[in-house]
Design a protein around this motif. Structure first.
Motif, PDB file in Angstrom:
ATOM      1  N   TYR A 175      78.312  -4.716 -27.935  1.00 51.69           N
ATOM      2  CA  TYR A 175      79.541  -4.203 -27.331  1.00 51.69           C
ATOM      3  C   TYR A 175      80.535  -5.340 -27.101  1.00 51.69           C
ATOM      4  CZ  TYR A 175      76.931   0.078 -26.291  1.00 51.69           C
ATOM      5  OH  TYR A 175      76.191   1.235 -26.389  1.00 51.69           O
ATOM      6  N   THR A 176      81.780  -5.105 -27.482  1.00 47.63           N
ATOM      7  CA  THR A 176      82.869  -6.020 -27.150  1.00 47.63           C
ATOM      8  C   THR A 176      83.656  -5.482 -25.962  1.00 47.63           C
ATOM      9  OG1 THR A 176      83.039  -6.690 -29.466  1.00 47.63           O
ATOM     10  CG2 THR A 176      84.914  -7.207 -28.053  1.00 47.63           C
ATOM     11  N   THR A 177      83.985  -4.189 -26.009  1.00 42.12           N
ATOM     12  CA  THR A 177      84.595  -3.456 -24.897  1.00 42.12           C
ATOM     13  C   THR A 177      83.914  -2.094 -24.839  1.00 42.12           C
ATOM     14  OG1 THR A 177      86.337  -2.349 -26.174  1.00 42.12           O
ATOM     15  CG2 THR A 177      86.800  -4.591 -25.412  1.00 42.12           C
ATOM     16  N   ASP A 178      84.444  -1.194 -24.004  1.00 45.35           N
ATOM     17  CA  ASP A 178      83.874   0.155 -23.925  1.00 45.35           C
ATOM     18  C   ASP A 178      84.112   0.962 -25.204  1.00 45.35           C
ATOM     19  OD1 ASP A 178      82.840  -0.252 -21.466  1.00 45.35           O
ATOM     20  OD2 ASP A 178      84.369   0.884 -20.364  1.00 45.35           O
ATOM     21  N   THR A 179      85.033   0.517 -26.046  1.00 41.89           N
ATOM     22  CA  THR A 179      85.333   1.283 -27.262  1.00 41.89           C
ATOM     23  C   THR A 179      85.222   0.458 -28.540  1.00 41.89           C
ATOM     24  OG1 THR A 179      87.710   0.791 -27.028  1.00 41.89           O
ATOM     25  CG2 THR A 179      86.888   2.849 -26.031  1.00 41.89           C
ATOM     26  N   VAL A 180      84.853  -0.792 -28.418  1.00 45.43           N
ATOM     27  CA  VAL A 180      84.768  -1.677 -29.587  1.00 45.43           C
ATOM     28  C   VAL A 180      83.419  -2.394 -29.582  1.00 45.43           C
ATOM     29  CG1 VAL A 180      85.776  -3.650 -30.803  1.00 45.43           C
ATOM     30  CG2 VAL A 180      87.264  -2.030 -29.609  1.00 45.43           C
ATOM     31  N   ALA A 181      82.810  -2.497 -30.762  1.00 42.77           N
ATOM     32  CA  ALA A 181      81.553  -3.235 -30.911  1.00 42.77           C
ATOM     33  C   ALA A 181      81.569  -3.970 -32.248  1.00 42.77           C
ATOM     34  CB  ALA A 181      80.358  -2.292 -30.848  1.00 42.77           C
ATOM     35  N   SER A 182      80.807  -5.039 -32.331  1.00 37.10           N
ATOM     36  CA  SER A 182      80.613  -5.742 -33.596  1.00 37.10           C
ATOM     37  C   SER A 182      79.224  -5.436 -34.128  1.00 37.10           C
ATOM     38  CB  SER A 182      80.783  -7.252 -33.411  1.00 37.10           C
ATOM     39  OG  SER A 182      79.780  -7.744 -32.526  1.00 37.10           O
TER      40      SER A 182
ATOM     41  N   VAL B 145      85.361   0.633 -34.031  1.00 30.80           N
ATOM     42  CA  VAL B 145      86.374   0.985 -33.039  1.00 30.80           C
ATOM     43  C   VAL B 145      86.310   2.492 -32.821  1.00 30.80           C
ATOM     44  CG1 VAL B 145      88.805   0.894 -32.410  1.00 30.80           C
ATOM     45  CG2 VAL B 145      87.830  -0.913 -33.851  1.00 30.80           C
ATOM     46  N   ALA B 146      85.974   2.901 -31.583  1.00 28.36           N
ATOM     47  CA  ALA B 146      85.789   4.312 -31.266  1.00 28.36           C
ATOM     48  C   ALA B 146      86.842   4.794 -30.279  1.00 28.36           C
ATOM     49  CB  ALA B 146      84.391   4.527 -30.682  1.00 28.36           C
ATOM     50  N   PRO B 147      87.081   6.100 -30.234  1.00 25.58           N
ATOM     51  CA  PRO B 147      88.083   6.616 -29.293  1.00 25.58           C
ATOM     52  C   PRO B 147      87.637   6.551 -27.830  1.00 25.58           C
ATOM     53  CG  PRO B 147      87.095   8.404 -30.548  1.00 25.58           C
ATOM     54  CD  PRO B 147      86.620   7.136 -31.168  1.00 25.58           C
ATOM     55  N   ASP B 148      86.320   6.522 -27.575  1.00 24.31           N
ATOM     56  CA  ASP B 148      85.838   6.428 -26.197  1.00 24.31           C
ATOM     57  C   ASP B 148      84.413   5.895 -26.213  1.00 24.31           C
ATOM     58  OD1 ASP B 148      84.063   8.706 -26.702  1.00 24.31           O
ATOM     59  OD2 ASP B 148      85.865   9.946 -26.488  1.00 24.31           O
ATOM     60  N   ARG B 149      83.834   5.673 -25.024  1.00 24.30           N
ATOM     61  CA  ARG B 149      82.504   5.069 -24.913  1.00 24.30           C
ATOM     62  C   ARG B 149      81.413   5.968 -25.504  1.00 24.30           C
ATOM     63  NH1 ARG B 149      79.754   1.123 -21.819  1.00 24.30           N
ATOM     64  NH2 ARG B 149      77.625   1.107 -22.627  1.00 24.30           N
ATOM     65  N   ALA B 150      81.516   7.268 -25.279  1.00 22.30           N
ATOM     66  CA  ALA B 150      80.504   8.175 -25.819  1.00 22.30           C
ATOM     67  C   ALA B 150      80.503   8.147 -27.346  1.00 22.30           C
ATOM     68  CB  ALA B 150      80.749   9.597 -25.311  1.00 22.30           C
ATOM     69  N   ALA B 151      81.687   8.117 -27.934  1.00 22.76           N
ATOM     70  CA  ALA B 151      81.780   8.061 -29.398  1.00 22.76           C
ATOM     71  C   ALA B 151      81.233   6.747 -29.931  1.00 22.76           C
ATOM     72  CB  ALA B 151      83.224   8.268 -29.845  1.00 22.76           C
ATOM     73  N   LEU B 152      81.454   5.658 -29.190  1.00 26.55           N
ATOM     74  CA  LEU B 152      80.932   4.361 -29.622  1.00 26.55           C
ATOM     75  C   LEU B 152      79.406   4.338 -29.565  1.00 26.55           C
ATOM     76  CD1 LEU B 152      81.460   1.468 -30.520  1.00 26.55           C
ATOM     77  CD2 LEU B 152      81.660   0.817 -28.111  1.00 26.55           C
ATOM     78  N   ASP B 153      78.830   4.869 -28.471  1.00 28.79           N
ATOM     79  CA  ASP B 153      77.370   4.922 -28.361  1.00 28.79           C
ATOM     80  C   ASP B 153      76.769   5.746 -29.499  1.00 28.79           C
ATOM     81  OD1 ASP B 153      77.430   3.388 -26.102  1.00 28.79           O
ATOM     82  OD2 ASP B 153      77.250   5.076 -24.706  1.00 28.79           O
ATOM     83  N   ASP B 154      77.404   6.872 -29.795  1.00 30.48           N
ATOM     84  CA  ASP B 154      76.918   7.716 -30.884  1.00 30.48           C
ATOM     85  C   ASP B 154      77.024   6.999 -32.222  1.00 30.48           C
ATOM     86  OD1 ASP B 154      76.203  10.428 -32.080  1.00 30.48           O
ATOM     87  OD2 ASP B 154      78.153  10.043 -33.029  1.00 30.48           O
TER      88      ASP B 154
END
Length: 289
Positions: free
Chosen positions: A123-130, A76-85
């Motif tokens: 990716y589950t959403t823009d800020t969540v991934a499994s 769970v990331a604060p935004d899409r860029a943080a999730l990609d990183d």
């Protein structure tokens, strides 16, 4: 919901390389760890041969095999860029080379793993991934996270004097025992790394087991001043000064020693002649199955 860096998410907690599974990293990314399959037990390696004209089978000795481990959860990331990183960092941590996996049990334990299957990160959403990662520890032991170590010189006694007087005065002698007591508090045999520093003539190491049996390691050559000989009882290597194999000069008539579970062994340093600057260092970690 926003997370605070360093925050624990409760439940399972582990560290894979630089990834803090079960907590929040400095970028504010929460690494939820939902599955740690395989940490409970390694594989078992054995063979059965059917008995001829009789019931049952003959069984070979049973050994542990490798330890495959599956790590799975949610990012769970604060935004899409943080999730990609975060996903890029996960791919780097689930490496084809050695990576340290540490699990925060009451007594923290660790093992060295490598990627052994496809990494699933969706990716589950823009800020969540499994994620789901399969890694394998070739050495099935779960080790304590810190080295235990002991150092001794060759055995010696120096000084000591009793003065004749109305009240006898004694000046105590200085004794070097030449022995290291190595304790394994775990549930599985654990290896030793033995480092001899010269100068020393034909060094010998005696490892006395709890039952009294002695494993003997005898090096037939001399070590000069500054020479360092490292004996690894797991890899069964003997390396001089970091890069020269000297295995052919080491006699191991009783087999390579290790420390039995929940036991202490005595590691004794001897040589053909005494030298005050020679030393032996034993390094080990308690190990669990």
């Amino acid at each position: 919901m926003p997370y605070t860096p360093g925050q624990s998410l409760g439940g399972l907690t582990a560290t894979l390389g630089e990834i803090p599974l079960g907590s929040v990293d400095p970028a504010g990314v929460a690494w939820v760890l939902q599955d740690l399959d395989g940490w409970d037990s390694p594989e078992v390696r054995s063979e059965l041969q059917q008995r001829e004209a009789d019931h049952g089978a003959w069984q070979t000795p049973v050994y542990y095999g490798e330890r495959p481990i599956t790590l799975a959860g949610t990012i769970v990331a604060p935004d899409r860029a943080a999730l990609d990183d975060a996903m890029d960092r996960l791919r780097a941590a689930v490496s084809l080379t050695d990576t340290l996996l540490t699990v925060a049990e009451t007594v923290p334990k660790c093992c060295v793993v490598r990627r052994s299957g496809k990494l699933l990160a969706r990716y589950t959403t823009d800020t969540v991934a499994s994620y789901s990662a399969l890694v394998t520890a070739a050495d099935p032991r779960r080790y304590a996270t810190a080295d235990q170590t002991g150092t001794t010189g060759l055995p010696s006694t120096s000084g000591g004097l009793t003065l004749p007087a109305t009240v006898p005065w004694t000046i105590s002698a200085t004794t070097v025992s030449g022995q290291i007591d190595a304790e394994n508090s775990g549930s599985m045999r654990t290896p030793l790394v033995l480092t001899i520093t010269g100068p020393v003539q034909q060094p010998q190491i005696l490892v006395t087991m709890p039952g009294g049996a002695v494993a003997q390691l005898t090096y037939s050559q001399d070590l000069g001043a500054g020479d360092v000989l490292v004996i690894d009882t797991t890899a069964r290597t003997v390396v001089l000064n970091g890069n020269v194999s000297r295995r052919r000069f080491l006699a191991v008539p009783s087999g390579w020693p290790s420390i039995p579970p929940a036991s202490t062994v005595a590691v004794v340093f001897r040589a053909a002649a005494y030298n005050a600057t020679a030393s032996l260092t034993a390094t080990w970690r308690s190990a669990w199955d």
